[in-house]
Design a protein around this motif. Sequence first.
Motif, PDB file in Angstrom:
ATOM      1  N   PRO A 139       0.817  -1.105  -0.171  1.00 48.41           N
ATOM      2  CA  PRO A 139      -0.196  -0.131   0.012  1.00 48.41           C
ATOM      3  C   PRO A 139       0.764   1.161  -0.029  1.00 48.41           C
ATOM      4  CG  PRO A 139      -0.815  -1.466   1.950  1.00 48.41           C
ATOM      5  CD  PRO A 139       0.566  -2.015   1.334  1.00 48.41           C
ATOM      6  N   ILE A 140       0.460   2.201  -0.806  1.00 49.00           N
ATOM      7  CA  ILE A 140       1.694   3.446  -0.992  1.00 49.00           C
ATOM      8  C   ILE A 140       1.672   4.318   0.257  1.00 49.00           C
ATOM      9  CG2 ILE A 140      -0.192   4.596  -2.138  1.00 49.00           C
ATOM     10  CD1 ILE A 140       2.059   5.759  -4.012  1.00 49.00           C
ATOM     11  N   GLY A 141       0.218   4.233   0.892  1.00 49.05           N
ATOM     12  CA  GLY A 141       0.328   5.230   2.205  1.00 49.05           C
ATOM     13  C   GLY A 141       1.287   4.948   3.105  1.00 49.05           C
ATOM     14  N   VAL A 142       1.564   3.593   3.323  1.00 46.62           N
ATOM     15  CA  VAL A 142       2.651   3.055   3.882  1.00 46.62           C
ATOM     16  C   VAL A 142       4.086   3.679   3.647  1.00 46.62           C
ATOM     17  CG1 VAL A 142       3.932   0.917   4.817  1.00 46.62           C
ATOM     18  CG2 VAL A 142       1.204   0.760   4.523  1.00 46.62           C
ATOM     19  N   LEU A 143       4.262   3.720   2.234  1.00 49.26           N
ATOM     20  CA  LEU A 143       5.698   3.960   2.012  1.00 49.26           C
ATOM     21  C   LEU A 143       5.745   5.604   2.049  1.00 49.26           C
ATOM     22  CD1 LEU A 143       5.822   1.302  -0.647  1.00 49.26           C
ATOM     23  CD2 LEU A 143       7.518   1.784   1.070  1.00 49.26           C
ATOM     24  N   THR A 144       4.832   6.219   1.635  1.00 42.90           N
ATOM     25  CA  THR A 144       4.841   7.668   1.834  1.00 42.90           C
ATOM     26  C   THR A 144       5.335   8.091   3.073  1.00 42.90           C
ATOM     27  OG1 THR A 144       2.469   8.015   2.378  1.00 42.90           O
ATOM     28  CG2 THR A 144       3.179   8.487  -0.057  1.00 42.90           C
ATOM     29  N   ALA A 145       4.750   7.598   4.146  1.00 45.47           N
ATOM     30  CA  ALA A 145       4.949   7.774   5.494  1.00 45.47           C
ATOM     31  C   ALA A 145       6.487   7.393   6.068  1.00 45.47           C
ATOM     32  CB  ALA A 145       4.018   7.149   6.460  1.00 45.47           C
ATOM     33  N   LEU A 146       6.701   6.106   5.418  1.00 44.91           N
ATOM     34  CA  LEU A 146       8.077   5.513   5.628  1.00 44.91           C
ATOM     35  C   LEU A 146       9.319   6.405   5.226  1.00 44.91           C
ATOM     36  CD1 LEU A 146       7.719   1.607   5.277  1.00 44.91           C
ATOM     37  CD2 LEU A 146       8.336   2.808   7.228  1.00 44.91           C
ATOM     38  N   ILE A 147       9.137   6.941   4.097  1.00 45.90           N
ATOM     39  CA  ILE A 147       9.967   7.589   3.387  1.00 45.90           C
ATOM     40  C   ILE A 147      10.101   9.220   4.088  1.00 45.90           C
ATOM     41  CG2 ILE A 147      10.987   8.693   1.204  1.00 45.90           C
ATOM     42  CD1 ILE A 147       9.475   6.636  -0.307  1.00 45.90           C
TER      43      ILE A 147
END
Lengths: 345, 291
Positions: A321-329
């Motif tokens: 899920p992209i939302g996970v990655l926007t937050a992780l980056i």
Amino acid sequence: MKPLFSIRLVFIALALGLLLAISLSLSLGPVAMSLDTPWRVLLSRLGLPLLVEPQAQLIIEQIRLPRTLLGLAAGGVLALCGVAMQGLFRNPLADPGLIGVSSGAALGAALMIVLGAGLGGLAPEWSPYLLSASAFAGGLLVTSVVYRLGRKQGRVDVATMLLAGVALAALAGALIGLLQYLADDATLRTLTFWNLGSLNGASYSRLWPLLAIALLVLVSLPRSASALNALLLGESEARHLGVDVERLKRRLILLTALGVGAAVAACGMIGFVGLVVPHLMRLLLGPDHRTLIPASMLAGASLLLLADVLARLLVAPAEMPIGVLTALIGAPFFLYLLVRGRSHA
Amino acid sequence: MRRNTLLAMALGLLINPAQAAERLISVGGAVSEWLVALGGEQHLVAVDSTSRHPLSLTALPNVGYQRNLTAEGILALQPDALIGTEEMGPPPVLAQLKGAGVNLYTLSSAPSLPTLEANLAQLGALLGREAEAQAQYQAFQAQLAQLEQQLSQQSSQPGVLLLLSHAGGNPMVAGTDTAGDWLIKLAGGHNLASHEGYKPMTSEALLALAPQVLVVTDRALTGAKARAALLEQQPALAATPAGLAQRLPVIDPTLLVGGVSPRVPKAVAELAQAFYPALQLPSSTLAGSAP
């Protein structure tokens, strides 16, 4: 707050970052191909006699390019609307969700998913369009209610509007909960995935409404930059500086409702970009909206594209899920700037 | 070259459905199980996250959850065909795959015998193993028919509830139009729940229904652990007739999603045994034909 880096340096870095993000988004994916393939496809489309494998051409033109455009538009628009909301509420913690557009859009989508399933299922060829239209309409509707509730004697009281937004978001949340209760197992899972947000399945036919609105926001918002700067001093101060504050509020709310509504309608709920990207740019560049607006747009688009590249590569052939990655980056970078900014103060 | 092969294969399937496909991706637990049961495992290049049986499938590349497929991830595996149920999605990705020349086969996941027969006929044709598919269907049906015949001699049908929980979390009760309801009926039980789909129910409502058997199924735990976790979460269940008599059979939750699995006859026989302790089932029925 004093800017940490020179403005020119930040803009050069942001522009290069965006170019890098675009080319990575076109060249990387689960189907391995050489990094120059997108350029060969482009050049062959421009009429150069280059040999391009039809499979690679199909993947780049029909899968990666629409996805890249969707990421550019959605990332840019979400960040721009974040700037607009933080300026309007004069609060760096404001995000586009405050005026009810995200929760309204989520409610619109949930209604369409659950009622559609209740009516015996939507025709698969129409369901993505109906879903987007319903999400967009839901976002606009809830925002217009919030706006009306916040109006007193011809003026928009920002504090009232904020509370109305919180209340309506809670109401929308309750209605979504009710729909989830009514939904069957299969519908529930569709709903969950929609709420996670994704650029997966982007197509040109669903892209153009968002592109058109993104362009509108991109052209209109910078024209309010000086007014937003004046608003930073306070509403009455801005009025004394000759800013038509009510008109400015209407513009910002309308642009945000259109922009975030279209972004959510096209790719579901993607958090973090609208809240943190403008904040991050403020830490880098200071509070001047004339630089904050373009910088946020570049950074928002880059962040979403990079997150999407990781989303499709990390667990290929499946997808994160992209939302996970926007937050992780974004979050560690944000924390770094926060700590650094504090030690420089 | 590849295009031509695909075209030839598409034509081949039109003219001669016995033409076997080369590289397959299976989406949906039951579909994958049947493909393996029909001897198609060597054609599988990837499965989805719900395909957990048999265990060897978990070694294959995983294309993610069936409702959230990605076009490029799947195309990277160069499949000739993607086989799944109507639960596959999202629709734009399916359209992209079709556009890229992947043959899509959409089976039904509805829990019923006619659906299974049609699905097996289609899978058999796809693998070029029609006779095998038909034989498997007949064996499946025969086992259920034999059980049904034995059950018809039993009296006093027990009232049953099927509880689906996650590590003892709030259990959901299987209502009408669910795979759970279908399994209960096949095993000769009477499902006491009358709502549609899976819904949470309060302890009091569960007590009031006074189930004689509680079928326990857990998404995270198996066997006695699932039973213990449920009773810990819902102590009131111990006071139901089922709890007092310790009639709490556990079944595998993967039987409840994504269509009819080849493991159904065995699971149903086990449930029937729990519903009717006096039932004398031949050992072959309990062993089942599942791979």
